[in-house]
Design an enzyme around this catalytic site. Structure first.
Site, PDB file in Angstrom:
ATOM      1  N   SER A  54       0.806  -1.229   0.000  1.00 40.84           N
ATOM      2  CA  SER A  54       0.000   0.000   0.000  1.00 40.84           C
ATOM      3  C   SER A  54       0.838   1.278   0.000  1.00 40.84           C
ATOM      4  O   SER A  54       0.283   2.365   0.123  1.00 40.84           O
ATOM      5  CB  SER A  54      -0.915   0.007   1.233  1.00 40.84           C
ATOM      6  OG  SER A  54      -0.143  -0.108   2.407  1.00 40.84           O
ATOM      7  N   TYR A  55       2.163   1.181  -0.154  1.00 44.21           N
ATOM      8  CA  TYR A  55       3.007   2.378  -0.107  1.00 44.21           C
ATOM      9  C   TYR A  55       3.282   2.941  -1.502  1.00 44.21           C
ATOM     10  O   TYR A  55       4.438   3.177  -1.868  1.00 44.21           O
ATOM     11  CB  TYR A  55       4.345   2.091   0.568  1.00 44.21           C
ATOM     12  CG  TYR A  55       4.302   1.794   2.053  1.00 44.21           C
ATOM     13  CD1 TYR A  55       3.149   1.956   2.809  1.00 44.21           C
ATOM     14  CD2 TYR A  55       5.447   1.352   2.715  1.00 44.21           C
ATOM     15  CE1 TYR A  55       3.132   1.663   4.167  1.00 44.21           C
ATOM     16  CE2 TYR A  55       5.431   1.069   4.072  1.00 44.21           C
ATOM     17  CZ  TYR A  55       4.265   1.216   4.783  1.00 44.21           C
ATOM     18  OH  TYR A  55       4.261   0.933   6.131  1.00 44.21           O
ATOM     19  N   GLY A  56       2.262   3.168  -2.268  1.00 38.02           N
ATOM     20  CA  GLY A  56       2.423   3.851  -3.559  1.00 38.02           C
ATOM     21  C   GLY A  56       3.480   3.195  -4.433  1.00 38.02           C
ATOM     22  O   GLY A  56       3.407   2.008  -4.757  1.00 38.02           O
ATOM     23  N   SER A  58       6.558   2.541  -3.743  1.00 40.30           N
ATOM     24  CA  SER A  58       7.707   2.030  -2.988  1.00 40.30           C
ATOM     25  C   SER A  58       8.221   0.672  -3.485  1.00 40.30           C
ATOM     26  O   SER A  58       9.412   0.523  -3.782  1.00 40.30           O
ATOM     27  CB  SER A  58       7.340   1.948  -1.501  1.00 40.30           C
ATOM     28  OG  SER A  58       8.428   1.501  -0.746  1.00 40.30           O
TER      29      SER A  58
END
Ligand SMILES: NC(=O)c1ccc[n+]([C@@H]2O[C@H](COP(=O)([O-])OP(=O)(O)OC[C@H]3O[C@@H](n4cnc5c(N)ncnc54)[C@H](OP(=O)(O)O)[C@@H]3O)[C@@H](O)[C@H]2O)c1
Length: 292
Positions: A54-56, A58
């Site tokens: 969920s970290y874009g 990353s």
């Protein structure tokens, strides 16, 4: 060399400062900045990088910039229903999340895979733990982990179904540290949010900002960092907190990572500073749950 610790009974070893790669997922961080902090981290002796589905950008950036150095670090990632097209905590969804992380990070295996803030009622089902065991058996992940806080964390730890945990530990967030962390020394332990989101950056209450809760708590705790700058004071508390193996300070800035490594290498806080933190916590913080 940056100190390393044995990561519980997982067979892994990790640097005491890891890189929290949430920040490099942001689209306002350039590709060049992401490449610099990722490669710089390994060059400085960091051997654990923490990311999440969920970290874009990353995971994708870790794959792009460190795909050729994959054997130099422990990759820690997290999954669950926060990614595109996934709405629920199903075994199929968790498996899809693992496959996606493998692809994006250009890995043959995810070293540490965590159920990302999975709620207690889902953990009680037990089927996702079976799914992770099967993924370990298939060689897709190395260690099955739980990432979360408070009662769900306590349940996950007591269940004996996980080999590692990732949880909030910092000067303004000590519930997990005081209540759960040392129950099972065989677990590998990652401290997230280790510098409490750096709330001292804000002279006024940062209303609506991610750091607001910790800003409020620091006001109430009224701690004194003495001669140390706040980042060093906060990080040394977390890195040397009993039970913590690595602290994943989050940054997209190599200069910040470098100063965090220097700070952590200065060792535990002096006893008087630790006593002050303990006293303040018992005075005003003992009822505070961990931030989720
Ligand atoms: N499992 C979960 O649910 C969960 C939740 C939260 C976080 N995490 C993980 O934990 C990592 C760290 O958490 P976090 O980023 O929320 O909190 P944190 O590490 O406590 O604080 C990060 C903030 O501190 C700043 N910072 C870092 N080093 C600094 C320094 N030396 N001096 C001044 N400011 C500094 C960063 O800004 P700059 O960008 O300006 O350096 C960033 O805004 C994340 O990247 C992520 O990997 C996991």
């Amino acid at each position: 060399m940056l100190e390393r610790r044995t990561f519980g009974d997982t067979g892994l070893e990790v640097s005491i400062v890891g890189l929290g790669a949430g920040q490099i997922g942001e689209s306002d961080v350039t590709e060049a900045e992401a490449a610099e902090v990722l490669n710089g981290a390994l060059d400085l002796g960091v051997t654990l990088i923490d990311t999440a589905a969920s970290y874009g950008l990353s995971e994708e950036r870790i794959g792009r910039h460190l795909g050729g150095r994959r054997d130099e670090f422990v990759l820690s990632t997290k999954g669950g229903p926060k990614i595109d097209g996934q709405r629920d905590w199903s075994p199929e969804g968790v498996l899809a999340s693992i496959e996606r992380s493998l692809r994006l990070t250009r890995s043959e295996r995810i070293d540490l895979f965590y159920l990302h803030s999975c709620p207690l009622e889902i953990l009680r089902r037990g089927d996702l733990q079976d799914t992770l065991d099967a993924a370990v058996g298939a060689g897709k992940i190395g260690v099955a982990g739980y990432s979360g806080d408070n009662e769900p964390l306590a349940f996950a730890v007591d269940s004996g179904r996980f080999g590692a945990i990732e949880t909030s530990v910092n000067i303004a967030d000590q519930w997990n540290l005081r209540n759960v962390l040392r129950r099972r020394p065989e677990l590998g332990v990652i401290a997230k949010r280790p510098i409490a989101n750096a709330p001292w950056r804000f002279p006024e209450r940062p209303t609506g900002n991610y750091a607001e809760l910790y800003w409020e708590r620091l006001q109430a705790l009224n701690l004194d960092p003495g001669d140390l700058d706040w980042a060093e004071f906060a990080l040394r508390f977390t890195v040397y907190a009993p039970g913590v193996h690595t602290a994943i300070a989050g940054t997209a800035k190599l200069a910040h990572l470098r100063s965090n490594i220097t700070a952590a290498s200065n060792g535990p806080l002096p006893a008087a500073a630790l006593e002050g933190i303990d006293r303040a916590w018992r005075d005003v913080g003992s009822d505070w749950p961990a931030s989720t």
